[in-house]
Motif scaffolding. Structure first.
Motif, PDB file in Angstrom:
ATOM      1  N   GLU A  68      34.905   6.891 -34.913  1.00 26.18           N
ATOM      2  CA  GLU A  68      36.320   6.180 -34.538  1.00 26.18           C
ATOM      3  C   GLU A  68      36.013   6.638 -32.982  1.00 26.18           C
ATOM      4  N   GLU A  69      36.343   7.677 -32.357  1.00 24.73           N
ATOM      5  CA  GLU A  69      36.501   8.209 -31.156  1.00 24.73           C
ATOM      6  C   GLU A  69      35.529   7.531 -29.985  1.00 24.73           C
ATOM      7  N   GLY A  70      34.358   7.292 -30.214  1.00 23.99           N
ATOM      8  CA  GLY A  70      33.632   6.911 -29.703  1.00 23.99           C
ATOM      9  C   GLY A  70      32.306   7.106 -30.038  1.00 23.99           C
ATOM     10  N   SER A  71      31.493   5.814 -29.736  1.00 25.89           N
ATOM     11  CA  SER A  71      29.486   6.450 -29.905  1.00 25.89           C
ATOM     12  C   SER A  71      29.110   5.625 -28.241  1.00 25.89           C
ATOM     13  N   THR A  72      27.591   6.351 -28.818  1.00 21.33           N
ATOM     14  CA  THR A  72      26.711   6.515 -28.084  1.00 21.33           C
ATOM     15  C   THR A  72      25.853   5.601 -28.274  1.00 21.33           C
ATOM     16  N   LEU A  73      25.717   3.666 -27.734  1.00 17.16           N
ATOM     17  CA  LEU A  73      24.477   2.767 -28.362  1.00 17.16           C
ATOM     18  C   LEU A  73      23.784   3.020 -27.590  1.00 17.16           C
ATOM     19  N   GLY A  74      23.398   3.946 -26.072  1.00 18.97           N
ATOM     20  CA  GLY A  74      22.549   3.684 -25.762  1.00 18.97           C
ATOM     21  C   GLY A  74      22.535   5.343 -25.298  1.00 18.97           C
ATOM     22  N   MET A  75      20.460   6.131 -24.643  1.00 15.72           N
ATOM     23  CA  MET A  75      20.871   6.950 -24.037  1.00 15.72           C
ATOM     24  C   MET A  75      19.198   6.819 -23.862  1.00 15.72           C
ATOM     25  N   LEU A  76      18.934   7.344 -22.283  1.00 12.26           N
ATOM     26  CA  LEU A  76      17.787   7.657 -21.828  1.00 12.26           C
ATOM     27  C   LEU A  76      17.422   8.821 -22.390  1.00 12.26           C
ATOM     28  N   LYS A  77      16.196   9.616 -22.849  1.00 13.47           N
ATOM     29  CA  LYS A  77      16.567  11.148 -22.955  1.00 13.47           C
ATOM     30  C   LYS A  77      15.212  11.755 -22.090  1.00 13.47           C
ATOM     31  N   ARG A  78      15.527  12.858 -21.942  1.00 11.19           N
ATOM     32  CA  ARG A  78      14.533  13.140 -20.923  1.00 11.19           C
ATOM     33  C   ARG A  78      14.372  14.536 -20.592  1.00 11.19           C
ATOM     34  N   ASN A  79      12.759  15.330 -20.927  1.00 13.21           N
ATOM     35  CA  ASN A  79      11.828  16.455 -20.891  1.00 13.21           C
ATOM     36  C   ASN A  79      12.636  17.729 -20.336  1.00 13.21           C
ATOM     37  N   GLU A  80      12.139  18.740 -20.359  1.00 15.82           N
ATOM     38  CA  GLU A  80      12.831  19.338 -20.043  1.00 15.82           C
ATOM     39  C   GLU A  80      12.397  19.551 -18.096  1.00 15.82           C
ATOM     40  N   GLU A  81      11.498  18.673 -17.803  1.00 18.28           N
ATOM     41  CA  GLU A  81      12.158  18.496 -16.566  1.00 18.28           C
ATOM     42  C   GLU A  81      12.768  17.817 -15.511  1.00 18.28           C
ATOM     43  N   PHE A 108      17.859  -0.063 -20.558  1.00 15.65           N
ATOM     44  CA  PHE A 108      16.544  -0.840 -19.497  1.00 15.65           C
ATOM     45  C   PHE A 108      16.768  -0.890 -18.181  1.00 15.65           C
ATOM     46  N   ALA A 109      17.950  -0.976 -18.034  1.00  9.64           N
ATOM     47  CA  ALA A 109      18.045  -1.354 -15.879  1.00  9.64           C
ATOM     48  C   ALA A 109      18.653  -0.031 -15.476  1.00  9.64           C
ATOM     49  N   HIS A 110      18.832   1.152 -16.306  1.00  9.40           N
ATOM     50  CA  HIS A 110      19.429   2.326 -15.839  1.00  9.40           C
ATOM     51  C   HIS A 110      18.175   2.912 -15.764  1.00  9.40           C
ATOM     52  N   TYR A 111      16.572   2.868 -16.552  1.00 10.18           N
ATOM     53  CA  TYR A 111      15.395   3.321 -16.233  1.00 10.18           C
ATOM     54  C   TYR A 111      14.578   2.398 -15.305  1.00 10.18           C
ATOM     55  N   PHE A 112      14.523   1.123 -15.445  1.00  8.60           N
ATOM     56  CA  PHE A 112      13.364   0.303 -14.743  1.00  8.60           C
ATOM     57  C   PHE A 112      14.020   0.058 -13.832  1.00  8.60           C
ATOM     58  N   LEU A 113      15.487  -0.726 -13.572  1.00 18.39           N
ATOM     59  CA  LEU A 113      16.313  -1.023 -12.437  1.00 18.39           C
ATOM     60  C   LEU A 113      17.136   0.412 -11.337  1.00 18.39           C
ATOM     61  N   GLU A 114      17.019   1.757 -12.004  1.00 20.21           N
ATOM     62  CA  GLU A 114      16.787   2.567 -10.984  1.00 20.21           C
ATOM     63  C   GLU A 114      18.336   3.030 -11.152  1.00 20.21           C
ATOM     64  N   TYR A 115      19.449   2.207 -12.025  1.00 13.11           N
ATOM     65  CA  TYR A 115      20.589   2.806 -12.160  1.00 13.11           C
ATOM     66  C   TYR A 115      21.177   3.943 -12.678  1.00 13.11           C
ATOM     67  N   SER A 116      21.808   5.188 -12.001  1.00  7.17           N
ATOM     68  CA  SER A 116      21.755   6.298 -12.129  1.00  7.17           C
ATOM     69  C   SER A 116      23.044   7.064 -12.377  1.00  7.17           C
ATOM     70  N   THR A 117      23.814   5.650 -12.439  1.00  8.33           N
ATOM     71  CA  THR A 117      25.533   6.109 -12.510  1.00  8.33           C
ATOM     72  C   THR A 117      25.403   4.227 -13.201  1.00  8.33           C
ATOM     73  N   HIS A 118      27.442   4.453 -13.469  1.00  8.59           N
ATOM     74  CA  HIS A 118      27.931   3.473 -14.070  1.00  8.59           C
ATOM     75  C   HIS A 118      28.239   2.687 -12.648  1.00  8.59           C
ATOM     76  N   ALA A 154      16.938  -0.952  -7.506  1.00  5.98           N
ATOM     77  CA  ALA A 154      15.803  -1.090  -7.288  1.00  5.98           C
ATOM     78  C   ALA A 154      15.720  -2.545  -6.538  1.00  5.98           C
ATOM     79  N   TYR A 155      16.338  -3.423  -6.801  1.00  6.02           N
ATOM     80  CA  TYR A 155      16.573  -4.442  -6.116  1.00  6.02           C
ATOM     81  C   TYR A 155      17.255  -4.205  -4.387  1.00  6.02           C
ATOM     82  N   VAL A 156      18.055  -3.831  -4.190  1.00  7.82           N
ATOM     83  CA  VAL A 156      18.755  -3.506  -2.880  1.00  7.82           C
ATOM     84  C   VAL A 156      17.914  -2.236  -2.215  1.00  7.82           C
TER      85      VAL A 156
END
Length: 169
Positions: A68-81, A108-118, A154-156
């Motif tokens: 109810e406080e908030g949900s994580t609707l998507g996420m990029l998962k990373r390995n140890e590196e 998809f934009a976080h990963y393929f378009l290189e958005y590292s932040t919001h 990525a586009y910029v």
């Protein structure tokens, strides 16, 4: 003899390529959205192929937080590196096709378009931390999609390189 060697090399290359292509497991419910995303990538001349095959999965999961406080609707998962290995979309996003589309394009934009932040907390942009009104984004999809791509790192970066190269001439 030379033809046999060439044929063996070509077959080996094809086999290795198909093995690599099979390494990415893509949830069938996300495949049409991913295809649509890649179509827009092509329009903006953003490469995605190599990045795609660095992933293990693009999946709808039931492991992300739902509360109810908030949900994580998507996420990029990373390995140890720190390398991205999967794109996960919360099953809850499937409750509405428009929400699923916005969440999927966001991840998809976080990963393929290189958005590292919001870009903001809750401003009606696909790359907002939270979108309290997914439907206003969906109703203005073409504008929001153009904004997503044209403001993407990525586009910029591509435009900056093209400008610098043009300036040198």
């Amino acid at each position: 003899m030379m033809k046999k060697i060439l044929i063996v090399l070509v077959l080996t290359f094809v086999k290795i390529s198909s093995i690599n292509a099979q390494d990415v497991s893509i949830d069938g419910r996300l495949q049409p959205l991913l295809n649509e995303f890649f179509t827009v990538c092509k329009k903006y001349d953003i490469t995605y192929y190599d990045k795609l095959f660095k992933l293990k999965t693009i999946d709808i999961v039931n492991t992300l937080t739902v509360s109810e406080e908030g949900s994580t609707l998507g996420m990029l998962k990373r390995n140890e590196e720190g390398q991205v290995i999967s794109i996960d979309i919360n099953w809850v996003a499937q409750l509405d096709k428009e929400i699923l589309k916005v969440v999927a394009f966001h991840e998809f934009a976080h990963y393929f378009l290189e958005y590292s932040t919001h870009v903001c907390d809750d401003c009606g942009h696909i790359m907002s931390v939270v979108n309290s009104d997914y439907f206003s984004i969906a109703n203005d999809w073409d504008v929001k999609l153009k904004q997503l791509f044209e403001e993407s790192p990525a586009y910029v970066k591509k435009q900056t390189v093209a400008y610098v190269e043009h300036e040198k001439e």
